[in-house]
Scaffold this active site. Structure first.
Site, PDB file in Angstrom:
ATOM      1  N   HIS A  38      -7.209  -7.068   0.569  1.00 44.34           N
ATOM      2  CA  HIS A  38      -6.481  -5.770   0.615  1.00 44.34           C
ATOM      3  C   HIS A  38      -5.008  -6.027   0.295  1.00 44.34           C
ATOM      4  O   HIS A  38      -4.268  -6.543   1.126  1.00 44.34           O
ATOM      5  CB  HIS A  38      -6.606  -5.141   2.004  1.00 44.34           C
ATOM      6  N   HIS A  40      -1.384  -4.428  -2.042  1.00 43.07           N
ATOM      7  CA  HIS A  40      -0.721  -3.470  -2.926  1.00 43.07           C
ATOM      8  C   HIS A  40       0.152  -4.266  -3.895  1.00 43.07           C
ATOM      9  O   HIS A  40       1.138  -4.877  -3.481  1.00 43.07           O
ATOM     10  CB  HIS A  40       0.159  -2.504  -2.120  1.00 43.07           C
ATOM     11  N   LEU A  41      -0.244  -4.257  -5.160  1.00 43.13           N
ATOM     12  CA  LEU A  41       0.536  -5.005  -6.160  1.00 43.13           C
ATOM     13  C   LEU A  41       1.510  -4.112  -6.913  1.00 43.13           C
ATOM     14  O   LEU A  41       2.340  -4.612  -7.674  1.00 43.13           O
ATOM     15  CB  LEU A  41      -0.398  -5.719  -7.144  1.00 43.13           C
ATOM     16  N   LYS A 126     -11.699   3.304  -2.654  1.00 45.98           N
ATOM     17  CA  LYS A 126     -10.847   3.439  -1.463  1.00 45.98           C
ATOM     18  C   LYS A 126     -10.748   4.894  -1.016  1.00 45.98           C
ATOM     19  O   LYS A 126     -10.450   5.779  -1.808  1.00 45.98           O
ATOM     20  CB  LYS A 126      -9.443   2.909  -1.797  1.00 45.98           C
ATOM     21  N   HIS A 163      -9.123   3.793   4.810  1.00 44.46           N
ATOM     22  CA  HIS A 163      -7.903   3.873   5.627  1.00 44.46           C
ATOM     23  C   HIS A 163      -8.293   4.732   6.820  1.00 44.46           C
ATOM     24  O   HIS A 163      -8.421   5.948   6.711  1.00 44.46           O
ATOM     25  CB  HIS A 163      -6.745   4.498   4.846  1.00 44.46           C
ATOM     26  N   HIS A 201      -7.380  -2.879   7.567  1.00 43.73           N
ATOM     27  CA  HIS A 201      -6.216  -3.131   8.433  1.00 43.73           C
ATOM     28  C   HIS A 201      -6.354  -2.542   9.843  1.00 43.73           C
ATOM     29  O   HIS A 201      -5.578  -1.693  10.246  1.00 43.73           O
ATOM     30  CB  HIS A 201      -4.918  -2.665   7.767  1.00 43.73           C
ATOM     31  N   LEU A 246       1.722   1.489   8.210  1.00 39.29           N
ATOM     32  CA  LEU A 246       0.634   2.350   8.681  1.00 39.29           C
ATOM     33  C   LEU A 246      -0.688   1.666   8.427  1.00 39.29           C
ATOM     34  O   LEU A 246      -0.875   1.117   7.339  1.00 39.29           O
ATOM     35  CB  LEU A 246       0.674   3.697   7.952  1.00 39.29           C
ATOM     36  N   ASP A 274      -2.709  -6.435   3.383  1.00 43.20           N
ATOM     37  CA  ASP A 274      -2.039  -5.129   3.252  1.00 43.20           C
ATOM     38  C   ASP A 274      -0.554  -5.318   2.915  1.00 43.20           C
ATOM     39  O   ASP A 274       0.284  -4.526   3.334  1.00 43.20           O
ATOM     40  CB  ASP A 274      -2.205  -4.260   4.503  1.00 43.20           C
ATOM     41  N   ALA A 290       6.638   3.295   4.714  1.00 43.81           N
ATOM     42  CA  ALA A 290       5.737   2.438   5.497  1.00 43.81           C
ATOM     43  C   ALA A 290       5.237   1.302   4.624  1.00 43.81           C
ATOM     44  O   ALA A 290       4.792   1.534   3.502  1.00 43.81           O
ATOM     45  CB  ALA A 290       4.559   3.265   6.004  1.00 43.81           C
TER      46      ALA A 290
HETATM   47  O1  DOR Z   1       2.090   0.660   5.534  1.00 42.55           O
HETATM   48  C1  DOR Z   1       1.399   0.994   4.591  1.00 42.55           C
HETATM   49  N1  DOR Z   1       1.858   0.925   3.322  1.00 42.55           N
HETATM   50  N2  DOR Z   1       0.168   1.444   4.829  1.00 42.55           N
HETATM   51  C2  DOR Z   1      -0.589   1.980   3.855  1.00 42.55           C
HETATM   52  O2  DOR Z   1      -1.672   2.407   4.146  1.00 42.55           O
HETATM   53  C3  DOR Z   1      -0.079   2.074   2.468  1.00 42.55           C
HETATM   54  C4  DOR Z   1       0.993   1.108   2.219  1.00 42.55           C
HETATM   55  C5  DOR Z   1       1.773   1.389   0.956  1.00 42.55           C
HETATM   56  O3  DOR Z   1       1.148   1.609  -0.089  1.00 42.55           O
HETATM   57  O4  DOR Z   1       2.997   1.340   1.011  1.00 42.55           O
HETATM   58 ZN    ZN Z   2      -2.953  -0.826   2.271  1.00 42.25          ZN
END
Ligand code: DOR
Ligand code: ZN
Length: 382
Positions: A38, A40-41, A126, A163, A201, A246, A274, A290
């Site tokens: 998991h 985020h790139l 997702k 999520h 997460h 989050l 995450d 977040a």
């Molecule tokens: O903290 C977070 N950031 N939780 C998420 O579910 C998404 C992520 C984001 O893409 O920034």
């Molecule tokens: Zn995430």
């Protein structure tokens, strides 16, 4: 459900760090190369800035689709995968495989998922409840609206990544995950018993217990930050935007339950960072974003936890075996090496306070990494 890949034997050099044993500076820990289930790139300049940190440690990564606009088609996911590999360049892209995901919306045609899986583009899809987090506005308001999509995923064996937070503003932010289990997750699993689901997460004792007690249909990822911080950390000495993510970090008893789950050896739990980078200005703002950027020191962060729990012998299973087993993919063949350092020594390597990353767009890109300023006990060797 049978697991397609048999359990791998634990490596002899990991066994040396079993329960109760501790490592001394200079000792090495060899692990089967892990995967990040998991991450985020991002895209554009941010992608350029962050992707190498993930590729340096992990062989594969499940790449989140919450771009703007979200990744909802096979063509968009295939193009995004190309941009990720291009950002790495020819020397580094050989060993790294981005595994792409589809962003579920109420208007998605199930045929798109069938085609994306058949063409080897989609590894999973997702589910963002609309409004739950960053770029989730196009997500799902009503699970009933994606019934045909979920039936299709169950039929073709495409895992659903969730999520797991309710968006009901009446529900306290610290309760949103636990309420999601009762209101949505339990009924979803019962309705689609053949659907493979990853509860992403997880942050609560309730989630850890629920996952441990549910069968092999359900697994969970656990982030490094939820193993290190609790909700007090958000306010330690002042407001700490770098710890805001989050689902939000919960009480200490939840952090301890997550540590027990991660180090238990239960194959239902595996690594998912995450890592969610946002520019420093976007985090330290009147309405900060977040997300915690933990990618550069992710495996070191997990190793610290496993050592503190006397469970270094369980790290390889959590980081490198349980994920591929759940996804029905082969485990990686190569290894990584971590070396113990004394965090208190003068020459201990510390995590930088900030990372100033090159941005082709020209604007400076400053990120604050998780563990900024700390010396961690384990270092990943090149
Ligand atoms: O903290 C977070 N950031 N939780 C998420 O579910 C998404 C992520 C984001 O893409 O920034
Ligand atoms: Zn995430």
């Amino acid at each position: 459900m049978a697991h397609p890949v048999p359990a791998q034997p634990t490596r002899a050099n990991s066994v040396a760090f079993g329960p109760g044993t501790s490592a001394s500076p200079g000792q090495q820990l060899h692990l089967r190369r892990p995967d990040d289930w998991h991450v985020h790139l991002r895209d554009g300049a941010m992608l350029q800035a962050v992707v190498a940190a993930t590729a340096r440690q992990f062989a594969r990564a499940i790449v989140m689709p919450n771009l703007t606009p979200p990744v909802t088609t096979v063509a968009a996911a295939a193009a995004y995968r190309q941009r990720i590999l291009a950002a790495l360049g020819p020397e580094t892209d050989q060993g790294f495989h981005p595994l792409m995901t589809a962003y579920l919306s109420e208007t998605l045609d199930p045929g798109e998922l069938v085609r994306g899986q058949a063409e080897g583009v989609f590894t999973a899809a997702k589910l963002y409840p609309a409004g739950a987090t960053t770029n989730s506005a196009a997500g799902v308001r009503d699970l009933a609206a994606i019934g045909p999509v979920l039936e299709t995923m169950e039929r073709i064996g495409l895992p659903l990544l969730v999520h797991g937070e309710v968006t009901d503003p009446e529900v306290d932010i610290f309760d949103r995950e636990a309420v999601f289990i009762e209101r949505h997750l339990q009924p979803l699993l019962a309705r689609y018993p053949g659907l493979k689901v990853v509860f992403e997460h997880i942050t609560t004792a309730e989630a850890a217990t629920f996952v441990a007690e549910t069968g092999p249909q359900l697994a969970a990822t656990i982030t490094p930050h939820h193993l290190h911080i609790n909700r007090n950390s958000l306010f330690a000495g002042g407001l700490r935007p770098d710890f805001y993510c989050l689902p939000i970090a919960k009480r200490e008893r939840h952090r301890l339950a997550l540590r027990r789950a991660a180090t238990s050896g239960d194959p239902s739990f595996f690594l998912g960072t995450d890592s969610a980078p946002h520019r420093r200005q976007a985090k330290e703002a009147s309405c900060g974003c977040a997300g915690i950027y933990n990618a550069p020191f992710a495996i070191e962060s997990y190793a610290a936890v496993f050592e503190q729990e006397g469970a270094l012998d369980k790290l390889e299973a959590f980081a490198s075996d349980h994920g591929p087993r759940f996804y029905g993919l082969p485990p990686n063949r190569d290894t990584i090496t971590l070396e113990r350092q004394d965090p208190a020594s003068e020459d201990a390597k510390t995590v930088p306070l900030t990372l100033e990353l090159d941005s082709e767009a020209g604007a400076p890109l400053t990120l604050v990494p998780f563990h900024a300023g700390e010396a961690l006990p384990w270092r990943l060797l090149a």
